[in-house]
Design an enzyme around this catalytic site. Sequence first.
Site, PDB file in Angstrom:
ATOM      1  N   ARG A  37       0.896  -1.165   0.000  1.00  0.00           N
ATOM      2  CA  ARG A  37       0.000   0.000   0.000  1.00  0.00           C
ATOM      3  C   ARG A  37       0.928   1.206   0.000  1.00  0.00           C
ATOM      4  O   ARG A  37       1.560   1.524   1.018  1.00  0.00           O
ATOM      5  CB  ARG A  37      -0.889  -0.024   1.239  1.00  0.00           C
ATOM      6  CG  ARG A  37      -1.894   1.130   1.327  1.00  0.00           C
ATOM      7  CD  ARG A  37      -2.656   1.034   2.648  1.00  0.00           C
ATOM      8  NE  ARG A  37      -3.628   2.084   2.806  1.00  0.00           N
ATOM      9  CZ  ARG A  37      -4.938   1.951   2.589  1.00  0.00           C
ATOM     10  NH1 ARG A  37      -5.412   0.805   2.149  1.00  0.00           N
ATOM     11  NH2 ARG A  37      -5.769   2.954   2.783  1.00  0.00           N
ATOM     12  N   HIS A  94      -7.109   1.210  -6.644  1.00  0.00           N
ATOM     13  CA  HIS A  94      -7.328   0.356  -5.476  1.00  0.00           C
ATOM     14  C   HIS A  94      -8.039  -0.918  -5.949  1.00  0.00           C
ATOM     15  O   HIS A  94      -9.215  -1.138  -5.675  1.00  0.00           O
ATOM     16  CB  HIS A  94      -8.180   1.103  -4.452  1.00  0.00           C
ATOM     17  CG  HIS A  94      -8.117   0.544  -3.071  1.00  0.00           C
ATOM     18  ND1 HIS A  94      -7.474  -0.637  -2.756  1.00  0.00           N
ATOM     19  CD2 HIS A  94      -8.637   1.005  -1.885  1.00  0.00           C
ATOM     20  CE1 HIS A  94      -7.576  -0.868  -1.462  1.00  0.00           C
ATOM     21  NE2 HIS A  94      -8.283   0.106  -0.909  1.00  0.00           N
ATOM     22  N   GLN A 100      -9.999  -3.370  -3.543  1.00  0.00           N
ATOM     23  CA  GLN A 100     -11.272  -2.819  -3.072  1.00  0.00           C
ATOM     24  C   GLN A 100     -12.382  -3.064  -4.091  1.00  0.00           C
ATOM     25  O   GLN A 100     -13.481  -3.507  -3.742  1.00  0.00           O
ATOM     26  CB  GLN A 100     -11.127  -1.321  -2.818  1.00  0.00           C
ATOM     27  CG  GLN A 100     -12.419  -0.608  -2.428  1.00  0.00           C
ATOM     28  CD  GLN A 100     -12.942  -1.031  -1.075  1.00  0.00           C
ATOM     29  OE1 GLN A 100     -12.234  -0.944  -0.077  1.00  0.00           O
ATOM     30  NE2 GLN A 100     -14.190  -1.478  -1.023  1.00  0.00           N
ATOM     31  N   ASP A 119     -17.189   8.422  -1.962  1.00  0.00           N
ATOM     32  CA  ASP A 119     -15.888   8.301  -1.304  1.00  0.00           C
ATOM     33  C   ASP A 119     -15.577   9.657  -0.672  1.00  0.00           C
ATOM     34  O   ASP A 119     -16.297  10.641  -0.882  1.00  0.00           O
ATOM     35  CB  ASP A 119     -14.824   7.901  -2.339  1.00  0.00           C
ATOM     36  CG  ASP A 119     -13.510   7.431  -1.725  1.00  0.00           C
ATOM     37  OD1 ASP A 119     -13.411   7.380  -0.476  1.00  0.00           O
ATOM     38  OD2 ASP A 119     -12.579   7.129  -2.493  1.00  0.00           O
ATOM     39  N   CYS A 138     -16.402   2.828   0.337  1.00  0.00           N
ATOM     40  CA  CYS A 138     -15.217   2.006   0.614  1.00  0.00           C
ATOM     41  C   CYS A 138     -14.735   2.164   2.051  1.00  0.00           C
ATOM     42  O   CYS A 138     -14.019   1.292   2.558  1.00  0.00           O
ATOM     43  CB  CYS A 138     -14.107   2.338  -0.367  1.00  0.00           C
ATOM     44  SG  CYS A 138     -13.711   4.098  -0.461  1.00  0.00           S
ATOM     45  N   ARG A 174     -14.067  -7.541   1.950  1.00  0.00           N
ATOM     46  CA  ARG A 174     -12.631  -7.325   1.715  1.00  0.00           C
ATOM     47  C   ARG A 174     -11.846  -8.547   2.180  1.00  0.00           C
ATOM     48  O   ARG A 174     -10.886  -8.979   1.522  1.00  0.00           O
ATOM     49  CB  ARG A 174     -12.136  -6.083   2.467  1.00  0.00           C
ATOM     50  CG  ARG A 174     -12.528  -4.750   1.862  1.00  0.00           C
ATOM     51  CD  ARG A 174     -11.898  -4.498   0.493  1.00  0.00           C
ATOM     52  NE  ARG A 174     -10.457  -4.608   0.495  1.00  0.00           N
ATOM     53  CZ  ARG A 174      -9.614  -3.620   0.872  1.00  0.00           C
ATOM     54  NH1 ARG A 174     -10.102  -2.450   1.252  1.00  0.00           N
ATOM     55  NH2 ARG A 174      -8.317  -3.800   0.830  1.00  0.00           N
TER      56      ARG A 174
END
Length: 348
Positions: free
Chosen positions: A102, A129, A132, A227, A268, A296
């Site tokens: 990450r 991402h 995700q 988001d 998310c 996830r």
Amino acid sequence: MRHFIDTQDFTKTELVWLMDLIGLLKTADRDRALPPLLAGASLGMIFEEPSTRTRISFEVAMTKLGGHALYLKPGEIHLGVRESIKDSARVISRMVDAIEARTLKHATVTELARYANVPVINGLTDYNHPTQVLCDVFTMREHRPAGKPLEALKVAFIGDATNVCSSLMMICTQMGMEFVHCAPPRYQAPKAWQLIARANCVQSGGRFSVTDDPVQAVADADFIYTDLWWWVGQEAEIPERQAAFMPRYQVNDALLANAPPHAKFMHCLPASRGVEVTDAVMDGPRAIIYDQAENRLHAEKAILVAFVRPHLRLPSAKRSARHAHAIGAFLDDHQLDGAATPAAALEA
């Protein structure tokens, strides 16, 4: 060696296969019957910024699959500072079976993948991402209207052109779905992203559009996604961004009134409650955000199994027995001065 860096690296068939695997692993996990598919394997997890869902999901996924995850953060390793990314990738590859990263810059993940000798999994960059959104589309499959195929679904993303927006735009158009990005003109998806999405639509039959009208965007939508309006490093822009987005682009009950009754809300996370979305929506019956967050974990399990397991050398019982005998015989016949051998210890 295949890595999981961008959904654009995969075909629709491969992405569907991954989602089918997510479903199988989720069912096995729910029955507490998940097989140890990665027994003895290790995952090096590089985090240049904090994380809740990504860190927990990967670490728990490795544990549930019989492996081990090692958390690596800035200040604890020399990645890109005292040691080049190239050298770090090659060294870490000798000690683990996969790398999850990450990172602040997308180039860091792509360089890790270039030099690593084990699979590299993108846990988030400033560009995308992918873990995700694989989870997101799987969640949409679970919550879609009965009998409605994935290709008939419409996703409306309300808000800034974030890394999640980028990835969701790509995977939805790859899958043949309809994706609408709604934001003030200044914060809409860059032209380069739009070109990729439109090219995906040519291949998949999907639909893609950009608008600044949130009411139009949510009309006929099956899923409404938002988001954060700003992230770390954008603090100086907060007043300007808030003025551009609020109140027109906030996901609230008034906006959802323009969507079909079956439309679900997704985020998310983390969320700024009362900013891009209200408490009423977050805690309301349309929200599937916690199902989404749980998925996830199941998505990471599938990614790890798909990309790590094929490279594991699983010894036969005969080979394991041969090595156990050789090591045991060595330890019985040799010892450091003052140290008891296993046999002597047993006799004592």
